[in-house]
Design a protein around this motif. Sequence first.
Motif, mmCIF file in Angstrom:
data_model
loop_
_atom_site.group_PDB
_atom_site.id
_atom_site.type_symbol
_atom_site.label_atom_id
_atom_site.label_comp_id
_atom_site.label_asym_id
_atom_site.label_seq_id
_atom_site.Cartn_x
_atom_site.Cartn_y
_atom_site.Cartn_z
ATOM 1 N N VAL A 1 -6.573 6.092 -10.270
ATOM 2 C CA VAL A 1 -5.402 6.878 -10.263
ATOM 3 C C VAL A 1 -5.081 7.787 -9.167
ATOM 4 N N ASN A 2 -6.241 8.457 -8.630
ATOM 5 C CA ASN A 2 -6.121 9.288 -7.407
ATOM 6 C C ASN A 2 -5.669 8.400 -6.194
ATOM 7 N N ILE A 3 -6.229 7.209 -6.084
ATOM 8 C CA ILE A 3 -5.805 6.108 -5.081
ATOM 9 C C ILE A 3 -4.345 5.673 -5.069
ATOM 10 N N ALA A 4 -3.911 5.356 -6.450
ATOM 11 C CA ALA A 4 -2.704 4.950 -6.779
ATOM 12 C C ALA A 4 -1.541 6.152 -6.433
ATOM 13 N N SER A 5 -1.849 7.189 -6.963
ATOM 14 C CA SER A 5 -0.907 8.167 -6.456
ATOM 15 C C SER A 5 -0.535 8.485 -5.260
ATOM 16 N N THR A 6 -1.677 8.233 -4.347
ATOM 17 C CA THR A 6 -1.497 8.685 -3.123
ATOM 18 C C THR A 6 -0.758 7.468 -2.275
ATOM 19 N N LEU A 7 -0.994 6.335 -2.500
ATOM 20 C CA LEU A 7 -0.305 5.063 -1.706
ATOM 21 C C LEU A 7 0.763 4.454 -2.564
ATOM 22 N N SER A 8 0.895 4.431 -3.647
ATOM 23 C CA SER A 8 2.046 3.621 -4.550
ATOM 24 C C SER A 8 3.227 3.847 -3.612
ATOM 25 N N ASN A 9 3.869 5.038 -3.667
ATOM 26 C CA ASN A 9 5.264 5.383 -3.075
ATOM 27 C C ASN A 9 5.110 4.795 -1.471
ATOM 28 N N ILE A 10 4.181 5.033 -0.878
ATOM 29 C CA ILE A 10 4.154 4.503 0.529
ATOM 30 C C ILE A 10 4.217 3.233 0.752
ATOM 31 N N LEU A 11 3.629 2.528 -0.131
ATOM 32 C CA LEU A 11 3.746 0.877 -0.045
ATOM 33 C C LEU A 11 4.865 0.417 -0.604
ATOM 34 N N ILE A 12 5.581 1.173 -1.544
ATOM 35 C CA ILE A 12 6.839 0.794 -2.124
ATOM 36 C C ILE A 12 7.971 0.770 -0.913
ATOM 37 N N TYR B 1 7.909 -7.969 0.925
ATOM 38 C CA TYR B 1 8.017 -8.249 -0.799
ATOM 39 C C TYR B 1 6.628 -7.796 -1.330
ATOM 40 N N TRP B 2 5.414 -8.564 -0.744
ATOM 41 C CA TRP B 2 4.209 -8.539 -1.141
ATOM 42 C C TRP B 2 3.586 -6.976 -0.908
ATOM 43 N N ILE B 3 4.289 -6.330 0.074
ATOM 44 C CA ILE B 3 3.853 -4.813 0.267
ATOM 45 C C ILE B 3 4.218 -3.902 -1.040
ATOM 46 N N ALA B 4 5.590 -4.384 -1.065
ATOM 47 C CA ALA B 4 6.183 -3.638 -2.173
ATOM 48 C C ALA B 4 5.730 -3.869 -3.768
ATOM 49 N N VAL B 5 5.181 -5.281 -3.741
ATOM 50 C CA VAL B 5 4.589 -5.470 -5.174
ATOM 51 C C VAL B 5 3.353 -4.779 -5.446
ATOM 52 N N ALA C 1 7.501 1.143 2.206
ATOM 53 C CA ALA C 1 7.179 0.435 3.528
ATOM 54 C C ALA C 1 7.551 -0.764 3.298
ATOM 55 N N GLY C 2 7.448 -1.604 1.840
ATOM 56 C CA GLY C 2 7.521 -2.743 1.762
ATOM 57 C C GLY C 2 9.283 -3.040 1.605
ATOM 58 N N PHE C 3 9.976 -2.137 1.367
ATOM 59 C CA PHE C 3 11.297 -2.248 1.316
ATOM 60 C C PHE C 3 11.897 -2.250 2.693
ATOM 61 N N VAL C 4 11.354 -1.261 3.484
ATOM 62 C CA VAL C 4 11.639 -1.296 4.966
ATOM 63 C C VAL C 4 11.298 -2.529 5.570
ATOM 64 N N LEU C 5 10.158 -3.035 5.371
ATOM 65 C CA LEU C 5 9.829 -4.335 5.973
ATOM 66 C C LEU C 5 10.487 -5.625 5.526
ATOM 67 N N GLY C 6 11.515 -5.457 4.498
ATOM 68 C CA GLY C 6 12.244 -6.425 3.922
ATOM 69 C C GLY C 6 11.770 -7.111 2.593
ATOM 70 N N ALA C 7 11.726 -6.336 1.628
ATOM 71 C CA ALA C 7 11.135 -6.770 0.243
ATOM 72 C C ALA C 7 12.035 -7.790 -0.117
ATOM 73 N N ALA C 8 13.443 -7.668 0.193
ATOM 74 C CA ALA C 8 14.214 -8.662 -0.498
ATOM 75 C C ALA C 8 14.229 -10.055 0.255
ATOM 76 N N GLN C 9 13.374 -10.149 1.041
ATOM 77 C CA GLN C 9 13.094 -11.672 1.781
ATOM 78 C C GLN C 9 11.920 -12.307 0.781
ATOM 79 N N LYS C 10 12.413 -13.353 -0.216
ATOM 80 C CA LYS C 10 11.593 -13.848 -1.070
ATOM 81 C C LYS C 10 10.136 -14.300 -0.674
ATOM 82 N N MET C 11 9.018 -13.716 -1.063
ATOM 83 C CA MET C 11 7.688 -13.967 -0.746
ATOM 84 C C MET C 11 7.136 -13.647 0.603
ATOM 85 N N GLY C 12 8.185 -12.869 1.274
ATOM 86 C CA GLY C 12 7.918 -12.342 2.459
ATOM 87 C C GLY C 12 6.623 -11.187 2.492
#
Length: 231
Positions: free
Chosen positions: A119-130, A146-150, A132-143
């Motif tokens: 939980v300590n790791i997840a609480s630190t990284l989850s929002n950052i990865l989410i 997307y996997w960063i956001a997942v 970052a994923g959308f900034v990098l193009g999470a809408a691009q299927k399987m790109g």
Amino acid sequence: MSYYLILGAIFLVSWLVSNRLKRKFEHYSHVQLRNGMSGKEIAEKMLRDNGIDARVTSIPGRLTDHYNPLDKTVNLSEAVYNQRNAAAAAVAAHECGHAIQHAHAYRWLTLRSQIVPAVNIASTLSNILIMAGFVLGAAQKMGFGYWIAVAGVALFAITTAFAFITLPVEYDASNRALAWLKNKNIVTREEYAGAEDSLKWAARTYVVAALGSLAQLLYWVYRLMGSNRDE
């Protein structure tokens, strides 16, 4: 915009419940215990009655009370430690309830303790990865984005699970506290009602936190699924 509306709603409900809790504790802090026991004395008696080897200490702050399983200490805020009222009795007994859970290896407390590192790791990284994923193009299927956001959403799911695992831990500690206060005749009927009401509102802060975390998780899952459909 919808995400910020969700955050705003969560913040508002959380603030309302927290504010209500503070008013409740302020009110019941004026209900003096007929037996004249302080929070420290109540905690020490409850520990003795249950054969628990733990220390009771005083810590600064307000509503900072907690049980530390690592050094087996029941840490009471200064007001709870020193005062002799229904609110102090409720908090002191509740924290001792956690000590009893620990001594008896209560399964939900054990599970919560086991996942704390994750939980300590997840609480630190989850929002950052989410984000970052959308900034990098999470809408691009399987790109890549997307996997960063997942990955971020998966980590956020861990924090949400932790919030829900916390609920039975807190409710059980309160039930243990109230049962002891009643069975040992530590408080009068009026004092018991105050202790019960105080712990009820304290538990609701955890319920709001869990539901708020779930709402955010469902929002991000919806965004990911929506992104895939758009593709």
